[in-house]
Write a protein that holds these residues in place. Structure first.
Motif, short mmCIF file in Angstrom:
data_model
loop_
_atom_site.label_atom_id
_atom_site.label_comp_id
_atom_site.label_asym_id
_atom_site.label_seq_id
_atom_site.Cartn_x
_atom_site.Cartn_y
_atom_site.Cartn_z
N PRO B 14 0.81 -1.23 0.00
CA PRO B 14 0.00 0.00 0.00
C PRO B 14 0.84 1.27 0.00
O PRO B 14 0.45 2.27 -0.62
N VAL B 15 1.98 1.22 0.65
CA VAL B 15 2.86 2.40 0.65
C VAL B 15 3.34 2.68 -0.77
O VAL B 15 3.34 3.83 -1.23
N GLY B 18 0.54 4.22 -2.69
CA GLY B 18 0.36 5.61 -2.26
C GLY B 18 1.44 6.52 -2.82
O GLY B 18 1.15 7.61 -3.33
N VAL B 19 2.67 6.06 -2.74
CA VAL B 19 3.78 6.87 -3.25
C VAL B 19 3.61 7.12 -4.74
O VAL B 19 3.77 8.25 -5.22
N VAL B 23 3.24 10.79 -6.47
CA VAL B 23 4.20 11.26 -7.47
C VAL B 23 3.47 11.54 -8.78
O VAL B 23 3.71 12.55 -9.46
N GLY B 252 17.81 7.75 4.81
CA GLY B 252 16.77 8.49 4.09
C GLY B 252 17.05 9.99 4.14
O GLY B 252 16.97 10.68 3.12
N VAL B 259 20.43 16.35 -2.06
CA VAL B 259 19.95 17.38 -2.98
C VAL B 259 20.77 18.66 -2.77
O VAL B 259 21.27 19.26 -3.73
N ILE B 290 12.12 11.64 -8.09
CA ILE B 290 11.55 11.56 -6.74
C ILE B 290 11.04 10.14 -6.48
O ILE B 290 11.25 9.57 -5.40
N VAL B 293 14.01 7.88 -5.73
CA VAL B 293 14.56 8.10 -4.39
C VAL B 293 13.63 7.51 -3.34
O VAL B 293 14.07 6.84 -2.39
N ALA B 294 12.31 7.73 -3.50
CA ALA B 294 11.36 7.19 -2.53
C ALA B 294 11.44 5.66 -2.50
O ALA B 294 11.44 5.05 -1.43
N PHE B 297 14.44 4.61 -0.65
CA PHE B 297 14.24 4.83 0.78
C PHE B 297 13.38 3.73 1.39
O PHE B 297 13.68 3.17 2.45
N ILE B 298 12.29 3.39 0.68
CA ILE B 298 11.42 2.31 1.16
C ILE B 298 12.20 1.01 1.28
O ILE B 298 12.10 0.28 2.26
#
Lengths: 300, 318, 350
Positions: B14-15, B18-19, B23, B252, B259, B290, B293-294, B297-298
């Motif tokens: 689900p994350v 959502g991400v 985006v 993270g 950046v 983005i 990167v997300a 991170f996940i």
């Protein structure tokens, strides 16, 4: 050590009243007063607030007055912290920028904190489906490194100080939500909350009268520390040209101007940066102190 | 353990969804017409229409999202408005640059943070402890972009110091920009790693102080274990458990901080790509970067959770 | 260094041990001149409420006190040698080797991040220089000795996989690994279920007989003493108030405090608070220590003398020791006083 003192406390088990917060505030205050670092931080913040309010009336120069003939001058008696590439007085600009930094810090935390507290209490108090949906949403926000999330939001909204506040606020929501949810859960477990419910108190009454007052300490600590990170993020966005717009004397933006003159006028970048360090340091010191003061484990 | 890993992976689904929605909607949340914005305000109608067609902006939103995800899963993140190349290619090598920067910084932060934290904890309230903690407090209160500029100023440009001071007067050691050689890597890594080092040091210190008071440390001493071994074998292993989580979170933070660092040192990584693309209103690249990167991170958080679980066998989530 | 090897009768002898805790402006005398002896191969029970200094005494013996605790005076003679004269390196050779210790909380006294086997093996590696494989084999043997079923499997498990009683057995295995001559057991059964308590005590007693070691058993529970110990020292507020053999103690306790403790011999499932409810009042805090006999404020027989002057620990012909004015020539109260009868009456009124 523990053995020598435990009997003093153990001889009689004192049954604590369910809501000892008023007594606790006094203890917290006493602990805080003894914490030198926290007091230094607190007074620094107070000082900065005063500077932000009355400082602009006393600066030697107007923040935006250009004086091209005297550009990039090193610190001197005329210009205490030197001048920038337009000949503007850096000291005056820093003073005039103080309120920008503080406002961004306070308001982004106020907004983000309020939203986070609301979400966290709702999730923790009602539990079940609402809890999992809200917390999954928070997980999604947490999946982005916070400065990147803020960056994305500013990209969407457009670069301005106002939008930076919103962006930083949103990126701090999940942090508050998580902490508040955790504290709410632990307060909810207390027996007197059950008793209140049995007495027929409404959810809203229980939440605002009984749960919220008991979870203020983690919120206060988090808010204080979060102002520090918010200021760092916001000045970072301005540094990247996505926040404050010229000629606003925002410290991150001033630093950004200075980067082009590192070779011959390093002071242009040095002083705004020092100002940021000072503010962030102050909030971190106070926040650390508050955390220790609220922690029942630390001794008076 | 295996069950835990599976469940944890399922939890990230689900994350991920959502991400991807977030985006994806970036472009549509922008006030005004995204096609017009990308084309530029004075662009002719046909050009705007062209962009709209190319990006499929005429389709209904759910269809657009579905197509976006379908393409993304196959590694197609769209094309750059600026260069016309696919976003995946644009990211390409830059991904590894940012990853390298983040990993080196993490390694530096963990190394310095652990040493400082352990020294501080074992010499609690000593002069060394106090000084190290004050330095750490400064470390985490500094904006990394400012630290970067100052490091450039001191080490790559040079400041006027007596000639006997080593390093600082010899500016050939460090380069103020680029990525690749040792001279180019050092300053960005220090810049990015400092705050994390400070946070890890503080965390390690308090975690060690907790652990040192535990009964099992006394047991180890009662067994005749040397103090050094008590600290580094018995205490540190336990103290590291909460530190692992912090390191994961820091990673993270470092991806985000990259950046700014990349911007200061002109390192051609994903961070700089994002900023350049934001300035050029090149949305597909911004979105794609983005997203990457997300995802990274996940993935790191997943790995950290599993490591944490492995280290802390006492927690039982069942 | 050893002037007269093996010329000792007592495996352990404390002479006037003083241990204090120093706060900013206060010295708290947690152990205030404690003396007792443990003959070779015997079990001495040290009894007292929490705060009596018994745990501090045990930590002092191994010199494991943490700041701000400090041994400020006295002697700790182990096999005739004063441990307070030893270097830290020499103390390390003694800890876990010649003197071992087990603690109250088996749940927290084992390191959660190492297997049981690793933790027992460590003692063998340090003190006997065994390699990994040998040490592990010996660990399995030890687990077998303390009655842990399927030790080959258990040796690879982590503490959280074991029950409380099991963990205390592991602690015992670890403590006895190197065949110590003295075992210090600090409330080894307090944290355990009643049924397990008896098993653990039996195990300690059984191993003590088999291995011929001395045991210092610290407890607040006279029931435990009755079942296990050869000698008893009763401690109150950092001082020994009575020292005798167990039989005598239960037949003819002399100190009013001991008598009070006896009257309240607990059901095993009660904790110290409940146990001592029959002795009125509570242990004085270190800051307001009475200047006379420490027990005077709670003692039903206390006189002016008791409140003013601290009695000495007096040894009689049989070697029993008592710290109470009642048994001295200076006693200014009722000469016919009967500590047993009197406390009975007093306790009833509470």
């Amino acid at each position: 050590m523990s053995q020598s003192t435990e009997h003093i406390e153990n001889t009689r088990t004192v049954i604590k009243p369910p809501n000892p917060r008023f007594k606790n505030w006094k203890i917290v205050y006493r602990k805080l007063k003894k914490n030198k670092s926290a007091m230094v931080g607190g007074f620094l913040i107070l000082f900065l607030i005063i500077v932000a309010i009355i400082g602009p009336y006393f600066t030697p120069y107007a923040p935006s007055t250009q004086d091209i003939l005297n550009k990039l001058q090193s610190p001197s008696a005329d210009h205490w912290l030197g001048t920038d590439n337009f000949g503007r007085d850096i000291f005056s600009r820093i003073i005039h920028g103080t309120h920008l930094t503080l406002i961004v810090g306070f308001f982004s935390v106020l907004l983000g904190g309020a939203a986070g507290v609301l979400i966290g209490i709702t999730a923790g108090y009602y539990g079940g489906r609402i809890d999992s949906i809200l917390m999954r949403l928070m997980d999604i926000l947490l999946a982005f490194p916070s400065i990147l999330l803020a960056l994305a939001i500013v990209t969407v909204l457009g670069g301005s100080l106002q939008n930076v506040i919103i962006a930083v606020a949103i990126s701090s929501v999940p942090v508050f939500a998580r902490i508040v949810r955790g504290s709410t859960l632990s307060v909810k477990k207390l027996e007197y909350i059950d008793a209140m419910r049995a007495l027929g108190a409404s959810d809203a009454r229980i939440i605002f009268k009984h749960i919220f007052p008991n979870i203020t300490s983690p919120i206060i600590v988090q808010a204080t520390l979060n102002i520090a990170t918010a200021i760092l993020s916001a000045s970072g966005l301005s540094f990247l040209g996505l926040g404050a717009q010229p000629p606003q004397p925002e410290w991150g933006a001033m630093l950004s101007d200075g980067r082009n003159f590192l070779y011959n006028a390093p002071h242009v970048a040095l002083f705004p940066g020092l100002a940021i360090v000072l503010v962030v340091l102050a909030f971190n010191m106070l926040g650390d102190g508050l955390r220790d003061a609220f922690d029942p484990k630390t001794k008076e | 353990m295996f069950k835990f890993i599976i469940r944890r992976i399922i939890q990230t689904i689900p994350v991920l969804i959502g991400v991807s929605i977030l985006v994806f909607s970036m472009m549509h949340l922008v006030p005004g017409d995204p096609a017009q914005i990308m084309a530029g305000e004075s662009a002719p109608k046909e050009q705007v229409e062209n962009i709209r067609e190319r990006l499929g902006l005429n389709d209904p939103l759910p269809v657009q999202y579905f197509n976006y995800v379908k393409d993304a899963v196959q590694g197609d993140l769209g094309n750059s408005m600026r260069s016309g190349r696919d976003v995946t290619t644009e990211i390409g090598a830059r991904f590894w640059v940012t990853l390298e920067l983040a990993i080196y910084s993490t390694v530096l932060a963990v190394f310095v943070g652990l040493i400082v934290g352990v020294i501080s904890a074992t010499k609690r309230y000593s002069f060394a402890d106090t000084s190290l903690m004050i330095i750490a407090l400064f470390g985490l209160s500094m904006p990394n972009f400012w630290l970067g500029l100052m490091l450039i100023q001191w080490f790559a440009i040079g400041i006027d110091l007596p000639s006997w001071v080593p390093f600082i007067n010899d500016t050939s050691w460090f380069k103020p920009s680029g990525w690749g050689s040792f001279a180019q890597v050092v300053l960005p890594v220090v810049t990015l790693g400092t705050a994390s080092a400070a946070i890890i040091a503080r965390m390690t210190r308090s975690s060690m102080l907790d652990v040192i008071d535990q009964d099992y440390i006394r047991t180890a001493r009662a067994k005749g274990v040397k103090e050094r071994v008590v600290i580094y074998r018995h205490a540190l292993k336990n103290a590291l458990i909460p530190v692992v989580t912090v390191v994961g979170l820091q990673f993270g933070g470092l991806l985000g901080g990259a950046v700014l660092t990349e911007s200061v040192f002109a390192v051609n990584g994903m961070g700089k790509l994002i900023i350049d693309s934001i300035r050029a209103r090149d949305f597909p690249v911004v979105q794609g970067t983005i997203l990457v990167v997300a995802l990274l991170f996940i993935f790191v958080n997943l790995a950290v959770d599993i490591t944490y679980r492995y280290l802390n066998k006492r927690i039982d989530l069942d | 260094m050893t002037s007269a090897p093996n010329s000792y009768e007592n495996i352990l002898e404390l002479n006037d041990l003083q241990t204090s805790f120093f706060t900013k402006d206060l010295e708290v005398k947690a152990v205030d001149g404690v003396s007792f002896a443990i003959p070779k191969g015997k079990i001495l029970g040290v009894v007292g409420e929490s705060g009596s200094g018994k745990s501090i005494t045990s930590l002092s013996i191994l010199r494991l006190l943490k700041e701000p605790g400090k041994i400020v005076g006295g002697e700790i003679k182990f096999k005739g040698e004063n441990l307070l004269d030893k270097s830290e390196a020499n103390m390390r050779k003694i800890r876990g080797n010649e003197i071992s210790m087990i603690f109250q909380e088996p749940m927290t006294s084992l390191n959660p991040t190492f297997t049981v086997g690793q933790q027992i093996s460590e003692a063998y590696k340090i003190h006997q220089g065994l390699n990994k494989k040998q040490a592990k084999q010996r660990s399995v043997d030890m687990l077998k000795l303390v009655g842990i079923p399927s030790p080959e499997k258990r040796v690879n498990q982590y503490p959280h996989e074991l029950s409380g009683g099991m963990r205390q057995r592991v602690m015992i295995a670890m403590a006895l690994a190197c065949n110590p001559e003295l075992l210090i057991a600090d409330e080894p059964t307090t944290a355990l279920d009643v049924t397990i308590q008896a098993q653990i005590l039996d195990l300690i007693k059984d191993l003590q007989e088999r291995l011929g070691m001395g045991v210092l058993l610290i407890t607040h529970d006279l029931g435990v003493v009755a079942e296990t110990c050869d000698y008893v020292a009763v401690m109150y507020c950092g001082k020994v108030v009575e020292y005798t053999d167990t039989k005598t103690l239960f037949k003819d306790a002399k100190h009013p405090y001991t008598v009070g403790l006896m009257k309240s011999i607990p059901q095993h499932d009660q904790d110290i608070e409940g146990d001592l409810a029959v002795i009125r009042g509570s242990v004085p805090s270190p800051a307001e220590m009475p200047k006379g006999c420490r027990f005077a404020p709670r003692c039903p027989f206390a006189t002016e003398l008791c409140r003013e002057k601290l009695p000495d620990l007096v040894t009689d012909e049989e070697g029993n020791q008592i710290r109470c004015w009642i048994y001295s020539d200076e006693w200014d109260g009722d000469p016919e006083v009967n500590v047993h009868a009197e406390t009975e009456r007093t306790t009833e009124s509470y």
